[in-house]
Design an enzyme around this catalytic site. Structure first.
Site, PDB file in Angstrom:
ATOM      1  NE  ARG A 194     -34.234  77.549  85.831  1.00 42.17           N
ATOM      2  CZ  ARG A 194     -33.698  76.342  86.021  1.00 42.17           C
ATOM      3  NH1 ARG A 194     -32.508  76.080  85.580  1.00 42.17           N
ATOM      4  NH2 ARG A 194     -34.369  75.377  86.638  1.00 42.17           N
ATOM      5  CB  THR A 195     -37.084  82.058  90.306  1.00 38.59           C
ATOM      6  OG1 THR A 195     -37.516  81.509  89.060  1.00 38.59           O
ATOM      7  CG2 THR A 195     -37.791  83.371  90.549  1.00 38.59           C
ATOM      8  NE  ARG A 214     -41.099  79.778  91.786  1.00 41.60           N
ATOM      9  CZ  ARG A 214     -40.357  79.289  90.796  1.00 41.60           C
ATOM     10  NH1 ARG A 214     -39.934  78.045  90.833  1.00 41.60           N
ATOM     11  NH2 ARG A 214     -40.022  80.041  89.769  1.00 41.60           N
ATOM     12  CG  HIS A 268     -42.342  82.854  86.695  1.00 41.58           C
ATOM     13  ND1 HIS A 268     -41.559  83.725  87.445  1.00 41.58           N
ATOM     14  CD2 HIS A 268     -41.610  81.705  86.587  1.00 41.58           C
ATOM     15  CE1 HIS A 268     -40.434  83.124  87.767  1.00 41.58           C
ATOM     16  NE2 HIS A 268     -40.445  81.900  87.264  1.00 41.58           N
ATOM     17  CE  LYS A 318     -42.465  75.570 113.679  1.00 41.77           C
ATOM     18  NZ  LYS A 318     -41.801  76.744 114.263  1.00 41.77           N
TER      19      LYS A 318
HETATM   20  N1   CP Z   1     -37.571  79.359  85.181  1.00 40.51           N
HETATM   21  C1   CP Z   1     -37.801  79.089  86.476  1.00 40.51           C
HETATM   22  O1   CP Z   1     -38.720  79.634  87.112  1.00 40.51           O
HETATM   23  O2   CP Z   1     -36.925  78.177  87.014  1.00 40.51           O
HETATM   24  P1   CP Z   1     -36.947  77.702  88.529  1.00 40.51           P
HETATM   25  O3   CP Z   1     -38.225  76.948  88.754  1.00 40.51           O
HETATM   26  O4   CP Z   1     -35.711  76.862  88.693  1.00 40.51           O
HETATM   27  O5   CP Z   1     -36.914  78.939  89.387  1.00 40.51           O
END
Ligand code: CP
Length: 307
Positions: free
Chosen positions: A51-52, A101, A129, A80
């Protein structure tokens, strides 16, 4: 230039502006279809995501911009031994904005210190998040009509669940919000959140371990997955993973207007039979993630069109 590391980097007013902008996009997406022409978003994902990452990319494409990036540490030069600070210096020359991320808490913050483009924390370990929180707030505001006067149930892994931590931080800023924390004793919210956020602000909350008992009093139920990747010990994960499963029988105990949210992905914690219940809004919530990320990209790049 601004970065976004934590939902609290935004004031309540700035958060509400983002939500309003996202609601304008929902009403008239065409108006925003060209505002990022010539701009590039880099998605630097050192940890898996559906999703993100894809909603960030969809958001930039919807705005007329372009995207580049990597979807795992293994497919980047991190494999590396390249540091996050070197990587972002390089990416700063390739893109106008970066969503990152990382499994390590604080890694996107380190990147922001060495970046000459805005960096957005797209999830750092068990820490924060913020764009999930913005997605959650947009979903609640748009579908419930308010962010205040709510009883919010948080269920599942409240210890490692970064989406829960960020949501609590954000929602304590609205009047008359109370929390019902539903988790096994081992997965209760961290002590710092209890002391520094809930107790320090005098926020009403209770902690229980039976979901059925509290369902009738909830305006929202925020379900979360027990995250295998955060456990050191597989036995503990197996023992706790199915602690709470929301099914059609339990949904009969909930108010008719209670919304069920989940940041997704889900594993077993919501039975698929719940998906057709009109109160189950988690797939709509995932779609709202695109609109709020469009609003955020425009805001950080300062390209919001005139009214
Ligand atoms: N909700 C969320 O962060 O989903 P993903 O880990 O798929 O990005």
């Amino acid at each position: 230039m601004r970065h976004l590391m934590n939902a609290l980097d935004l004031s309540v007013e700035e958060t509400e502006n983002l939500i309003s902008l996202a609601e304008s996009i929902i009403e008239n997406p065409e108006r925003f279809s060209d505002v990022c022409r010539g701009k590039k978003l880099a998605t630097c994902f050192y940890e898996p995501s559906t999703r993100t990452r894809l909603s960030f990319e969809s958001a930039m494409l919807n705005l007329g911009g372009q995207v580049l990036g990597f979807s795992s540490a293994d497919s980047s030069s991190a494999a590396k031994g390249e540091s996050v600070s070197d990587t972002i210096r390089v990416i700063s020359g390739y893109a106008d904005i970066c969503a990152m991320r990382h499994p390590k808490e604080g890694a996107p913050y380190v990147a922001s210190l060495h970046s000459s483009i805005p960096v957005i924390n797209a999830g750092d370990g068990g820490h924060n998040h913020p764009t999930q929180t913005l997605t959650d707030l947009l979903t609640i505001k748009n579908l419930k009509g308010r962010l205040d006067n709510l009883t919010v149930g948080l269920c599942g892994d409240l210890k490692f669940g970064r989406t829960v931590h960020s949501l609590i931080d954000a929602m304590v800023r609205y009047p008359n919000v109370r929390f019902v924390m539903i988790s096994p004793p081992e997965l209760k919210i961290p002590e710092y959140l209890r002391k520094d956020t809930l107790d320090a602000r005098g926020i009403e909350y209770k902690e229980v371990n039976v979901l059925e008992d509290v369902l009738p009093e909830l305006d929202l139920l925020y379900m979360t997955r027990v995250q295998r990747e955060r456990f050191f010990n597989e036995e503990d994960y197996i023992r706790l993973k199915d602690s709470f499963i929301l099914d059609a029988r339990k949904m009969r105990l909930a108010p008719e207007d209670m919304l069920v949210l989940h940041p997704l992905p889900r594993v077993n914690e919501i039975a698929t039979e719940v998906d057709d219940d009109p109160r189950a809004v988690y797939f709509k919530q995932a779609k709202y993630g695109v609109y709020i990320r469009m609003a955020l990209i425009m805001t950080l790049l300062e390209v919001i069109p005139e009214c």
